[in-house]
Motif scaffolding. Sequence first.
Motif, PDB file in Angstrom:
ATOM      1  N   ALA A 191      12.833   8.786  -3.281  1.00 54.28           N
ATOM      2  CA  ALA A 191      11.754   9.619  -1.926  1.00 54.28           C
ATOM      3  C   ALA A 191      12.707  10.853  -1.814  1.00 54.28           C
ATOM      4  CB  ALA A 191      12.648   8.824  -1.127  1.00 54.28           C
ATOM      5  N   HIS A 192      14.160  11.059  -2.213  1.00 54.79           N
ATOM      6  CA  HIS A 192      15.055  11.973  -2.413  1.00 54.79           C
ATOM      7  C   HIS A 192      14.416  13.283  -2.883  1.00 54.79           C
ATOM      8  CE1 HIS A 192      17.605   9.634  -4.902  1.00 54.79           C
ATOM      9  NE2 HIS A 192      17.244  11.359  -5.630  1.00 54.79           N
ATOM     10  N   GLU A 193      13.553  12.900  -4.413  1.00 52.10           N
ATOM     11  CA  GLU A 193      12.821  13.750  -5.380  1.00 52.10           C
ATOM     12  C   GLU A 193      11.890  14.313  -4.982  1.00 52.10           C
ATOM     13  OE1 GLU A 193      13.840  11.812  -9.900  1.00 52.10           O
ATOM     14  OE2 GLU A 193      13.142  10.061  -8.419  1.00 52.10           O
ATOM     15  N   VAL A 194      11.092  13.901  -3.806  1.00 49.76           N
ATOM     16  CA  VAL A 194       9.973  14.271  -3.731  1.00 49.76           C
ATOM     17  C   VAL A 194       9.636  14.731  -2.014  1.00 49.76           C
ATOM     18  CG1 VAL A 194       8.839  12.660  -4.222  1.00 49.76           C
ATOM     19  CG2 VAL A 194       8.671  12.272  -2.653  1.00 49.76           C
ATOM     20  N   MET A 195      10.586  14.356  -0.743  1.00 46.70           N
ATOM     21  CA  MET A 195      10.878  14.808   0.051  1.00 46.70           C
ATOM     22  C   MET A 195      10.519  15.971   0.793  1.00 46.70           C
ATOM     23  SD  MET A 195      10.096  11.889   2.160  1.00 46.70           S
ATOM     24  CE  MET A 195      10.579  11.741   3.460  1.00 46.70           C
ATOM     25  N   VAL A 199       1.446  -1.550  -0.219  1.00 46.81           N
ATOM     26  CA  VAL A 199      -0.035  -0.079   0.052  1.00 46.81           C
ATOM     27  C   VAL A 199       0.799   1.178   0.114  1.00 46.81           C
ATOM     28  CG1 VAL A 199      -1.736   1.530   1.564  1.00 46.81           C
ATOM     29  CG2 VAL A 199      -1.590  -1.088   1.203  1.00 46.81           C
ATOM     30  N   GLY A 200       0.391   1.696  -0.324  1.00 45.21           N
ATOM     31  CA  GLY A 200       1.407   3.630  -0.805  1.00 45.21           C
ATOM     32  C   GLY A 200       0.867   3.901   0.757  1.00 45.21           C
ATOM     33  N   LEU A 201       2.158   4.520   1.544  1.00 46.40           N
ATOM     34  CA  LEU A 201       2.078   5.752   2.374  1.00 46.40           C
ATOM     35  C   LEU A 201       2.966   7.189   2.233  1.00 46.40           C
ATOM     36  CD1 LEU A 201       2.675   2.707   4.828  1.00 46.40           C
ATOM     37  CD2 LEU A 201       0.543   3.653   4.533  1.00 46.40           C
ATOM     38  N   VAL A 202       1.561   8.293   2.176  1.00 44.97           N
ATOM     39  CA  VAL A 202       2.646   8.628   2.020  1.00 44.97           C
ATOM     40  C   VAL A 202       1.926  10.080   3.078  1.00 44.97           C
ATOM     41  CG1 VAL A 202       2.243  11.559   0.559  1.00 44.97           C
ATOM     42  CG2 VAL A 202       1.797   9.043  -0.315  1.00 44.97           C
ATOM     43  N   VAL A 203       2.830  11.125   4.044  1.00 40.25           N
ATOM     44  CA  VAL A 203       2.797  11.678   5.066  1.00 40.25           C
ATOM     45  C   VAL A 203       2.838  13.105   4.816  1.00 40.25           C
ATOM     46  CG1 VAL A 203       3.502  12.603   7.465  1.00 40.25           C
ATOM     47  CG2 VAL A 203       2.843  10.497   6.903  1.00 40.25           C
ATOM     48  N   LEU A 204       1.927  14.363   4.304  1.00 41.39           N
ATOM     49  CA  LEU A 204       1.936  15.734   4.101  1.00 41.39           C
ATOM     50  C   LEU A 204       1.251  15.937   5.503  1.00 41.39           C
ATOM     51  CD1 LEU A 204      -0.740  14.956   0.886  1.00 41.39           C
ATOM     52  CD2 LEU A 204       1.518  14.983   1.082  1.00 41.39           C
ATOM     53  N   ARG A 229       0.389  20.657   7.021  1.00 41.97           N
ATOM     54  CA  ARG A 229      -0.901  21.079   6.295  1.00 41.97           C
ATOM     55  C   ARG A 229      -0.744  22.208   5.186  1.00 41.97           C
ATOM     56  NH1 ARG A 229      -4.692  22.481   9.817  1.00 41.97           N
ATOM     57  NH2 ARG A 229      -4.896  21.322  11.560  1.00 41.97           N
ATOM     58  N   ASP A 230       0.951  22.529   4.778  1.00 36.33           N
ATOM     59  CA  ASP A 230       1.570  23.122   3.683  1.00 36.33           C
ATOM     60  C   ASP A 230       1.058  21.962   2.504  1.00 36.33           C
ATOM     61  OD1 ASP A 230       0.972  25.017   4.480  1.00 36.33           O
ATOM     62  OD2 ASP A 230       2.968  25.285   5.602  1.00 36.33           O
ATOM     63  N   PHE A 231       1.412  20.485   2.475  1.00 39.35           N
ATOM     64  CA  PHE A 231       0.577  19.671   1.706  1.00 39.35           C
ATOM     65  C   PHE A 231       2.514  19.166   1.093  1.00 39.35           C
ATOM     66  CE2 PHE A 231      -2.933  21.878   1.435  1.00 39.35           C
ATOM     67  CZ  PHE A 231      -3.742  20.468   1.607  1.00 39.35           C
ATOM     68  N   ASN A 232       2.920  19.809   2.256  1.00 41.55           N
ATOM     69  CA  ASN A 232       4.974  19.212   1.766  1.00 41.55           C
ATOM     70  C   ASN A 232       5.208  17.904   2.068  1.00 41.55           C
ATOM     71  OD1 ASN A 232       6.160  21.749   1.025  1.00 41.55           O
ATOM     72  ND2 ASN A 232       5.293  22.105   3.746  1.00 41.55           N
ATOM     73  N   ILE A 233       5.983  16.569   1.772  1.00 42.81           N
ATOM     74  CA  ILE A 233       5.694  15.234   1.543  1.00 42.81           C
ATOM     75  C   ILE A 233       6.629  15.362   2.440  1.00 42.81           C
ATOM     76  CG2 ILE A 233       6.170  13.233   0.397  1.00 42.81           C
ATOM     77  CD1 ILE A 233       5.321  14.147  -2.117  1.00 42.81           C
ATOM     78  N   HIS A 234       6.714  14.479   3.067  1.00 40.95           N
ATOM     79  CA  HIS A 234       7.294  14.038   4.688  1.00 40.95           C
ATOM     80  C   HIS A 234       7.236  12.550   4.769  1.00 40.95           C
ATOM     81  CE1 HIS A 234       7.500  17.727   6.880  1.00 40.95           C
ATOM     82  NE2 HIS A 234       6.118  18.125   6.188  1.00 40.95           N
ATOM     83  N   VAL A 235       7.034  11.624   4.282  1.00 37.98           N
ATOM     84  CA  VAL A 235       6.790  10.167   4.171  1.00 37.98           C
ATOM     85  C   VAL A 235       6.912   9.674   2.491  1.00 37.98           C
ATOM     86  CG1 VAL A 235       6.362   7.460   5.000  1.00 37.98           C
ATOM     87  CG2 VAL A 235       6.740   9.509   6.453  1.00 37.98           C
ATOM     88  N   TRP A 236       7.404   9.062   2.031  1.00 39.71           N
ATOM     89  CA  TRP A 236       7.229   8.324   0.526  1.00 39.71           C
ATOM     90  C   TRP A 236       7.126   6.432   1.002  1.00 39.71           C
ATOM     91  CZ3 TRP A 236       4.726  10.192  -2.841  1.00 39.71           C
ATOM     92  CH2 TRP A 236       4.660  10.131  -4.169  1.00 39.71           C
ATOM     93  N   ASN A 237       7.220   5.994   0.548  1.00 37.13           N
ATOM     94  CA  ASN A 237       7.149   4.775   1.355  1.00 37.13           C
ATOM     95  C   ASN A 237       7.839   3.854   0.044  1.00 37.13           C
ATOM     96  OD1 ASN A 237       4.553   3.095   0.334  1.00 37.13           O
ATOM     97  ND2 ASN A 237       4.182   2.083   1.758  1.00 37.13           N
ATOM     98  N   ASP A 271      -1.518  17.653  12.482  1.00 34.76           N
ATOM     99  CA  ASP A 271      -0.651  19.258  12.165  1.00 34.76           C
ATOM    100  C   ASP A 271      -0.367  18.121  10.672  1.00 34.76           C
ATOM    101  OD1 ASP A 271      -0.617  20.404  13.687  1.00 34.76           O
ATOM    102  OD2 ASP A 271       0.692  20.333  14.734  1.00 34.76           O
ATOM    103  N   TYR A 272      -0.209  17.109  10.372  1.00 36.92           N
ATOM    104  CA  TYR A 272       0.066  16.156   9.281  1.00 36.92           C
ATOM    105  C   TYR A 272      -1.288  15.363   9.060  1.00 36.92           C
ATOM    106  CZ  TYR A 272       4.420  17.533  10.637  1.00 36.92           C
ATOM    107  OH  TYR A 272       5.640  18.241  11.168  1.00 36.92           O
ATOM    108  N   LEU A 273      -1.198  14.684   7.594  1.00 37.52           N
ATOM    109  CA  LEU A 273      -2.652  13.824   7.777  1.00 37.52           C
ATOM    110  C   LEU A 273      -1.304  12.698   6.850  1.00 37.52           C
ATOM    111  CD1 LEU A 273      -2.773  13.819   4.260  1.00 37.52           C
ATOM    112  CD2 LEU A 273      -4.360  15.585   4.594  1.00 37.52           C
ATOM    113  N   PHE A 274      -1.768  11.116   6.800  1.00 41.52           N
ATOM    114  CA  PHE A 274      -1.113  10.344   5.840  1.00 41.52           C
ATOM    115  C   PHE A 274      -1.914   9.020   5.519  1.00 41.52           C
ATOM    116  CE2 PHE A 274      -2.570   7.778   9.522  1.00 41.52           C
ATOM    117  CZ  PHE A 274      -2.952   5.684   8.316  1.00 41.52           C
TER     118      PHE A 274
END
Length: 146
Positions: free
Chosen positions: A49-53, A23-28, A30-38, A126-129
Amino acid sequence: MFSLPAEFEQFHWMVDMVQHVDVGLVVLDRDFNIHVWNGFMIHHSGKQAHEVMGKTVFEVFPEIPQDWFKAKARPVFELGCRSFLIWRQRPYLFKCRNVRPITQPAPFMYQNVTLNPMTSPKGQVDYLFMAVEDATAEALAEGRLP
């Protein structure tokens, strides 16, 4: 023999599961910045991951309509409830390649996405996944593919 504390071992397991779950897991934030990219997202999107974080999800995927997505995320941040994006309403959030072109002929991966609140110890969101599921087989079974 050296033994690692149980908490460290469990943390290692959690990281390993996040990277290898189907399953894709992405954490954003409130400014919609990516913090996790599995690993699922790396494999299916082709983006490392280093391209999107640290970038916004809109920078990385400009095809995502910002106003629409922000409206979907608003109840997650403001009310702490889930929000759902289903392939029948919009075929995908992230335009990813279909990784099974022989058994599932489709031009892209159809997706179901759940936006989940991540509550801090203070009760703030402050974050959503996002949990991104491949729904291509379901779309194919319903005869919805072009």
